[in-house]
Design a protein around this motif. Structure first.
Motif, PDB file in Angstrom:
ATOM      1  N   ASP A   1       0.750  -1.299   3.610  1.00 18.87           N
ATOM      2  CA  ASP A   1       0.053  -0.009   3.602  1.00 18.87           C
ATOM      3  C   ASP A   1      -0.297   0.396   2.181  1.00 18.87           C
ATOM      4  OD1 ASP A   1       0.186   0.319   6.339  1.00 18.87           O
ATOM      5  OD2 ASP A   1       2.157   1.251   6.244  1.00 18.87           O
TER       6      ASP A   1
ATOM      7  N   GLU B   1      -5.640  15.035  -3.453  1.00 12.58           N
ATOM      8  CA  GLU B   1      -5.065  13.974  -2.620  1.00 12.58           C
ATOM      9  C   GLU B   1      -3.562  13.859  -2.859  1.00 12.58           C
ATOM     10  OE1 GLU B   1      -6.896  10.056  -3.006  1.00 12.58           O
ATOM     11  OE2 GLU B   1      -4.988   9.165  -2.354  1.00 12.58           O
TER      12      GLU B   1
ATOM     13  N   ILE C   1      -7.954  14.242   3.409  1.00  8.89           N
ATOM     14  CA  ILE C   1      -8.385  13.260   2.413  1.00  8.89           C
ATOM     15  C   ILE C   1      -9.695  12.660   2.910  1.00  8.89           C
ATOM     16  CG2 ILE C   1      -7.818  11.128   1.210  1.00  8.89           C
ATOM     17  CD1 ILE C   1      -4.886  11.838   1.514  1.00  8.89           C
TER      18      ILE C   1
ATOM     19  N   LEU D   1     -10.438   8.900   3.950  1.00  7.84           N
ATOM     20  CA  LEU D   1      -9.671   8.328   5.061  1.00  7.84           C
ATOM     21  C   LEU D   1     -10.274   8.823   6.374  1.00  7.84           C
ATOM     22  CD1 LEU D   1      -5.951   8.779   3.910  1.00  7.84           C
ATOM     23  CD2 LEU D   1      -7.457   6.814   3.583  1.00  7.84           C
TER      24      LEU D   1
ATOM     25  N   ILE E   1      -1.824  16.731  -1.168  1.00  8.46           N
ATOM     26  CA  ILE E   1      -1.776  16.555   0.288  1.00  8.46           C
ATOM     27  C   ILE E   1      -0.706  15.548   0.659  1.00  8.46           C
ATOM     28  CG2 ILE E   1      -3.040  15.738   2.293  1.00  8.46           C
ATOM     29  CD1 ILE E   1      -5.616  16.738   0.804  1.00  8.46           C
TER      30      ILE E   1
ATOM     31  N   MET F   1       6.363   4.237   4.234  1.00 12.83           N
ATOM     32  CA  MET F   1       5.211   3.449   3.810  1.00 12.83           C
ATOM     33  C   MET F   1       5.628   2.033   3.444  1.00 12.83           C
ATOM     34  SD  MET F   1       2.047   5.189   2.434  1.00 12.83           S
ATOM     35  CE  MET F   1       0.629   5.178   3.009  1.00 12.83           C
TER      36      MET F   1
ATOM     37  N   GLU G   1      -6.402   8.149  10.203  1.00 14.17           N
ATOM     38  CA  GLU G   1      -5.562   7.854   9.027  1.00 14.17           C
ATOM     39  C   GLU G   1      -4.986   9.132   8.423  1.00 14.17           C
ATOM     40  OE1 GLU G   1      -7.525   3.755   7.260  1.00 14.17           O
ATOM     41  OE2 GLU G   1      -8.643   5.620   7.060  1.00 14.17           O
TER      42      GLU G   1
ATOM     43  N   LYS H   1      -8.357   0.512  -1.216  1.00  7.58           N
ATOM     44  CA  LYS H   1      -9.384   1.465  -0.779  1.00  7.58           C
ATOM     45  C   LYS H   1      -9.816   2.375  -1.928  1.00  7.58           C
ATOM     46  CE  LYS H   1     -10.122   3.165   3.809  1.00  7.58           C
ATOM     47  NZ  LYS H   1      -9.568   3.716   5.029  1.00  7.58           N
TER      48      LYS H   1
ATOM     49  N   MET I   1       3.329   7.604   8.476  1.00  7.71           N
ATOM     50  CA  MET I   1       3.375   6.468   7.554  1.00  7.71           C
ATOM     51  C   MET I   1       4.478   6.674   6.528  1.00  7.71           C
ATOM     52  SD  MET I   1       0.834   4.589   8.491  1.00  7.71           S
ATOM     53  CE  MET I   1       0.051   3.639   7.245  1.00  7.71           C
ATOM     54  N   TYR I   2       4.524   7.886   5.957  1.00  7.32           N
ATOM     55  CA  TYR I   2       5.543   8.139   4.937  1.00  7.32           C
ATOM     56  C   TYR I   2       6.942   8.198   5.538  1.00  7.32           C
ATOM     57  CZ  TYR I   2       2.049   8.780   1.333  1.00  7.32           C
ATOM     58  OH  TYR I   2       1.050   8.560   0.439  1.00  7.32           O
TER      59      TYR I   2
ATOM     60  N   LEU J   1      -0.768  10.109   8.272  1.00  5.95           N
ATOM     61  CA  LEU J   1      -0.044  10.137   6.980  1.00  5.95           C
ATOM     62  C   LEU J   1       1.445  10.497   7.094  1.00  5.95           C
ATOM     63  CD1 LEU J   1      -2.601  11.599   4.399  1.00  5.95           C
ATOM     64  CD2 LEU J   1      -1.559   9.331   4.402  1.00  5.95           C
ATOM     65  N   PRO J   2       1.800  11.614   7.763  1.00  5.82           N
ATOM     66  CA  PRO J   2       3.234  11.968   7.802  1.00  5.82           C
ATOM     67  C   PRO J   2       4.072  10.865   8.437  1.00  5.82           C
ATOM     68  CG  PRO J   2       1.885  13.786   8.592  1.00  5.82           C
ATOM     69  CD  PRO J   2       0.968  12.617   8.449  1.00  5.82           C
TER      70      PRO J   2
ATOM     71  N   VAL K   1       2.624  16.212   2.973  1.00  2.00           N
ATOM     72  CA  VAL K   1       2.874  15.631   4.289  1.00  2.00           C
ATOM     73  C   VAL K   1       4.004  14.607   4.283  1.00  2.00           C
ATOM     74  CG1 VAL K   1       0.508  15.996   5.049  1.00  2.00           C
ATOM     75  CG2 VAL K   1       1.182  13.780   4.092  1.00  2.00           C
ATOM     76  N   GLY K   2       4.737  14.509   3.173  1.00  2.00           N
ATOM     77  CA  GLY K   2       5.945  13.696   3.226  1.00  2.00           C
ATOM     78  C   GLY K   2       6.071  12.590   2.208  1.00  2.00           C
ATOM     79  N   ALA K   3       5.067  12.407   1.329  1.00  2.00           N
ATOM     80  CA  ALA K   3       5.229  11.387   0.304  1.00  2.00           C
ATOM     81  C   ALA K   3       6.300  11.826  -0.692  1.00  2.00           C
ATOM     82  CB  ALA K   3       3.914  11.161  -0.416  1.00  2.00           C
TER      83      ALA K   3
ATOM     84  N   ARG L   1      -2.326  16.831  12.224  1.00  2.00           N
ATOM     85  CA  ARG L   1      -1.497  16.217  11.189  1.00  2.00           C
ATOM     86  C   ARG L   1      -0.180  16.976  11.024  1.00  2.00           C
ATOM     87  NH1 ARG L   1      -4.106  16.318   5.450  1.00  2.00           N
ATOM     88  NH2 ARG L   1      -3.485  18.487   5.675  1.00  2.00           N
TER      89      ARG L   1
ATOM     90  N   ASN M   1       6.718   7.348  -3.954  1.00  2.00           N
ATOM     91  CA  ASN M   1       5.538   6.848  -3.228  1.00  2.00           C
ATOM     92  C   ASN M   1       4.284   7.009  -4.065  1.00  2.00           C
ATOM     93  OD1 ASN M   1       6.790   8.161  -0.114  1.00  2.00           O
ATOM     94  ND2 ASN M   1       6.794   6.045  -0.816  1.00  2.00           N
TER      95      ASN M   1
END
Ligand code: ADP
Ligand code: MG
Lengths: 395, 226
Positions: free
Chosen positions: A5, A302, B95, B98, A305, A1, B102, A12, B109-110, B106-107, A309-311, B154, A315
Motif C-alpha cells: 500500500d 492531505e 484527497i 484518490l 486528513i 498500512m 480509496e 501515485k 488501511m491505517y 483510508l481509516p 483518519v488514523g495515520a 469515511r 506512517n
C-alpha cells in the motif's frame, strides 16, 4: 498500512507530478550513468588483462617476438636462431618455437593464369562466412580438413588478371610450388581476417612443409622470470647475433605494458569521474530535498486528513521518505542501464577488443548509492511532514 | 461516556496568552445526538477538537469511558483517537487524487484491515450513505452534498464510538443540508452512533436531541430539543 500500500501511495504521488519527478531524477541519472560507464570500461580492461596474460598452471607465460623484413618475403627467424636462444637463455626459457603464421603471409612467385605475381595468403581452419562469397563456391569444412588443394581468390586480385573476376573460377594458382584450384571469389575487406588476396586451408598449406623459417617466434618464459624483461633481453641478443639481423628488425610488442598503463589511466579516470558524479549526486540530492519540501507544503491538507483518519506520524514519515527513495532509486536504475548502454557503445570504438563488463555488484552500487541519496535528502522533509500540527492544518 | 471537568484552553497569539475556553464542564452519554451552537469565533471548534482527541493541550480533566486520559502517552492518545472518533469537516477534506472508495478506505488501511474486508466494508457504508456504485468516481466529479456523504462514509467506516461533525452543512444549500442532517439522524437512530454536530444554523440546531450553546468560550445553555 502494509508495504505494498505504501509503495502504491508513493508511486501515485510521484505520477501525479510527472514532470517535476522526471526533472528531479535527471541529476541522479547522470551521476549514476557516468560512474557505471567508467566502471564498466575499467572492468573490461581488467578482464582483458587477466585473459590475455593468463599464466599457465605451472606459472609459465608466453610472449612473441616478430621480425619485420625490409623485403616482404624475408623470413626472419631460422633454426640456428632458435638453437642459439635456447642455449643462451636455457634457465629463463622453457620453450622457443616458430609460430606458424596464419594471416597475411607474404608470398612471391605466385602464378595466376599467365602472370607471376606476389600476394598475401590467409590460412583458414574454419570456413569463411558464406556472406562474403561473391562467385563460385565457398570452402567447406571437409575441404579444410582433408587437404583439398582448393583456394579462394579475392575479387580485386582476380580482376587484375582476368577482366571479370568470375572467369578465374576453375583456373589454377600455384603457391610455393603447390597448385590450387580456384573454387570461388570473395570480397576482401580491409582490417578483417579476410583482407588477404588468397584464402587456403591451413592444413594444406603447411602439409609436408618443414618449418625452418618464420616471422614470429614464440617464447615460453619459465616460472619466476619477468616475461617482458626476459623477452626484451632476447630481442637485444637477436639484434647482435640474429642470423638475419641485417635484413630487418626484431620487435617485441609488449601488450602487457600497454594494458597496464591503460588500466592505470582507467583507475585515475574512475576516481576523477566518481568525484564529479559525487558532486552531481549531491546537487541532485538537494534537488530531491527541495522537491520534497515543496511537495510536503503543497500536500499539507492531505497530511492532515491522513492523520485525522488514523495515520500515525510514522506512517506519514514513511510515506514521504519512500517517495524520495523511489524517485532516486528509479533514477539510479535508469542511470545504471544508460551507463551500461554507453559503455557498450564506447567499447565498440576502442581498440584491443575491450568489452564493457557490468557486474551484479555494480548494480548493487547503483541501487545502494541512489537509495542512500533518497534517504539522506528525504529524511528532513519527511520528518517535517510527520511533525505537522494536526490542529493547525485542519483549521 | 464523555465527561469534561473544568476545561480551560489558552492560545498564544503573538506575545500574549488568550483564554479561549472557560471552565467547560459537560457530560455526553452513549447514543446522544448533540448540537453545539454559537457565534463564529466563540470556541466551538476548539472544544470539539478537545472532545475528539485532536488537541490535548488544555487544563482540566477529560474522563473517557471511566478513564482519565490526561495522563495518556502520545501513542496511546493517537490510538484512542483512531479507534473511537470519526470526523466530518465543513469542507469535506477528501484527497482529490484518490477515488471515492480509496478515500473511504483510508481509516481501515491505517488500521491494518485486510484488503477483501476493506472492499466489502467500503461498499456497505457507501450504500448506507446513498452512494452505492460510486466507488470508482473521483471526488471532484461529485456535487458538494455527495462529497459530504463520502466524508461521512469515511467517518463511519471504522465503526467509531462517536462522530464529530464541524459545520457539516456549512458549505451546502438548504435542500442538501436537510438531506445530510437526515442521514446523521438515521445513523443515530438506527445504529445508535453518538453524534456531536457543530453548527451556527438555528434550523439545524432545532433538530437536535440536545443543544449546547457557547458564547465567548463559556457554556451558556444546555437544553433538551423539542
Ligand atoms: N491555533 C490557534 N492559534 C491561535 N488562536 C486560535 C487558534 N485556533 C483558534 N484560535 C482562536 O480561538 C478562538 C475560537 O476559535 P474557534 O474554536 O475556531 O471558533 P469557532 O469554531 O466557534 O468559530 C478564535 O478567536 C480563534 O481566533
Ligand atoms: Mg469553527
Amino acid at each position: 498500512m502494509n508495504y505494498s500500500d505504501l509503495f502504491k501511495v508513493a508511486f501515485k504521488s510521484l505520477l501525479a507530478n510527472k514532470r517535476r519527478s522526471l526533472l528531479t531524477m535527471i541529476g541522479i541519472v547522470i551521476g549514476i550513468a557516468s560512474v557505471i560507464t567508467i566502471i564498466a570500461l575499467g572492468n573490461g580492461v581488467k578482464q582483458k588483462m587477466i585473459s590475455e596474460f593468463k599464466t599457465s598452471n605451472s606459472g609459465e607465460q608466453t610472449t612473441q617476438i616478430t621480425f619485420s623484413g625490409k623485403e616482404d618475403s624475408t623470413q626472419g627467424f631460422t633454426t640456428s636462431d632458435i638453437a642459439k636462444i635456447k642455449q643462451q637463455f636455457s634457465k629463463q626459457l622453457t620453450q622457443v618455437k616458430f609460430k606458424k603464421d596464419s594471416s597475411d603471409i607474404s608470398v612471391s612467385d605466385v602464378s595466376v593464369g599467365n602472370a607471376t605475381l606476389s600476394g598475401t595468403v590467409t590460412l583458414l581452419k574454419k570456413p569463411m562466412p558464406n556472406s562474403k562469397l561473391k562467385y563460385g563456391h565457398n570452402l567447406t569444412q571437409s575441404d579444410l580438413d582433408l587437404n583439398q588443394k582448393v583456394i579462394l581468390l579475392s575479387s580485386d586480385y582476380a580482376k587484375k588478371i582476368y577482366k571479370y573476376s568470375q572467369n578465374a573460377i576453375g583456373t589454377a594458382v600455384i603457391i610455393n610450388g603447390i597448385s590450387y584450384k580456384v573454387k570461388g571469389i570473395y570480397k576482401s575487406e580491409s582490417y578483417t581476417k579476410y583482407s588477404a588476396n588468397f584464402l587456403v586451408s591451413k592444413k594444406t598449406y603447411y602439409a609436408g612443409k618443414k618449418m625452418d623459417q618464420s616471422n614470429t617466434l614464440k617464447l615460453t618464459v619459465a616460472k619466476g622470470n619477468g616475461a617482458s624483461s626476459v623477452t626484451k633481453k632476447v630481442v637485444k641478443y637477436l639484434k647482435k647475433h640474429g642470423e638475419n639481423r641485417h635484413l630487418g628488425s626484431y620487435s617485441y610488442f609488449d601488450e602487457g605494458a600497454i594494458l597496464k598503463s591503460i588500466s592505470t589511466i582507467m583507475d585515475v579516470l574512475t576516481y576523477f569521474i566518481s568525484a564529479i558524479a559525487g558532486i552531481s549526486l549531491f546537487i541532485a540530492g538537494i534537488g530531491v530535498m527541495n522537491m520534497m519540501y515543496i511537495s510536503v507544503s503543497e500536500r499539507t491538507q492531505e497530511i492532515g486528513i491522513r492523520l485525522a483518519v488514523g495515520a500515525t506520524q510514522k506512517n506519514i514519515l514513511w510515506q514521504f521518505l519512500l517517495e524520495a527513495v523511489m524517485l532516486t532509486v528509479s533514477g539510479g536504475i535508469t542511470g545504471f542501464l544508460i551507463g551500461w548502454g554507453i559503455s557498450s557503445v564506447i567499447s565498440l570504438a576502442i581498440p584491443y577488443h575491450i568489452h564493457a563488463v557490468v557486474t551484479f555488484s555494480n548494480f548493487l552500487l547503483a541501487f545502494g548509492v541512489s537509495s542512500a541519496v533518497g534517504i539522506i535528502f528525504g529524511i528532513l522533509p519527511a520528518t517535517q511532514a510527520s511533525k505537522r500540527n494536526l490542529i493547525d492544518i485542519l483549521r | 461516556m464523555i465527561s469534561l471537568k473544568n476545561i480551560n484552553k489558552y492560545y498564544k497569539q503573538g506575545e500574549q496568552e488568550v483564554h479561549i475556553l472557560h471552565d467547560i464542564t459537560l457530560d455526553i452519554q452513549q447514543g446522544e445526538f448533540v448540537g453545539i451552537m454559537g457565534q463564529s469565533g466563540s470556541g466551538k471548534s476548539t472544544l470539539i477538537n478537545i472532545i475528539g482527541f485532536l488537541d490535548r493541550e488544555y487544563k482540566g480533566d477529560y474522563v473517557f469511558k471511566e478513564d482519565n486520559i490526561v495522563h495518556y502517552t502520545n501513542k496511546k492518545f493517537t490510538y484512542l483517537r483512531n479507534k473511537n472518533v470519526g470526523f466530518v469537516f465543513q469542507n469535506f477534506k477528501l484527497i482529490n487524487n484518490l477515488s471515492v472508495a480509496e478515500n473511504v478506505a483510508l481509516p481501515l488501511m491505517y488500521a491494518g484491515v485486510k484488503k477483501k474486508e476493506v472492499t466489502q466494508r467500503v461498499s456497505e457504508v457507501l450504500e448506507k450513505v446513498g452512494l452505492g456504485g460510486y466507488e470508482k468516481s473521483i471526488p471532484s466529479q461529485l456535487s458538494g452534498g455527495q462529497q459530504q456523504r463520502v466524508s461521512i462514509a469515511r467517518a463511519i467506516v471504522g465503526n467509531p464510538t462517536f462522530l464529530i461533525a464541524d459545520e457539516p452543512t456549512g458549505a451546502l444549500d438548504s435542500q442538501t443540508s436537510a438531506e445530510i442532517m437526515a442521514l446523521f439522524k438515521q445513523l443515530n437512530t438506527l445504529n445508535h452512533t453518538t453524534i456531536i454536530i457543530v453548527t451556527h444554523d438555528p434550523n439545524v440546531g432545532k433538530q437536535m436531541d440536545r443543544l449546547l450553546t457557547i458564547l465567548d468560550g463559556r457554556l451558556i445553555s444546555d437544553t433538551e430539543g423539542e
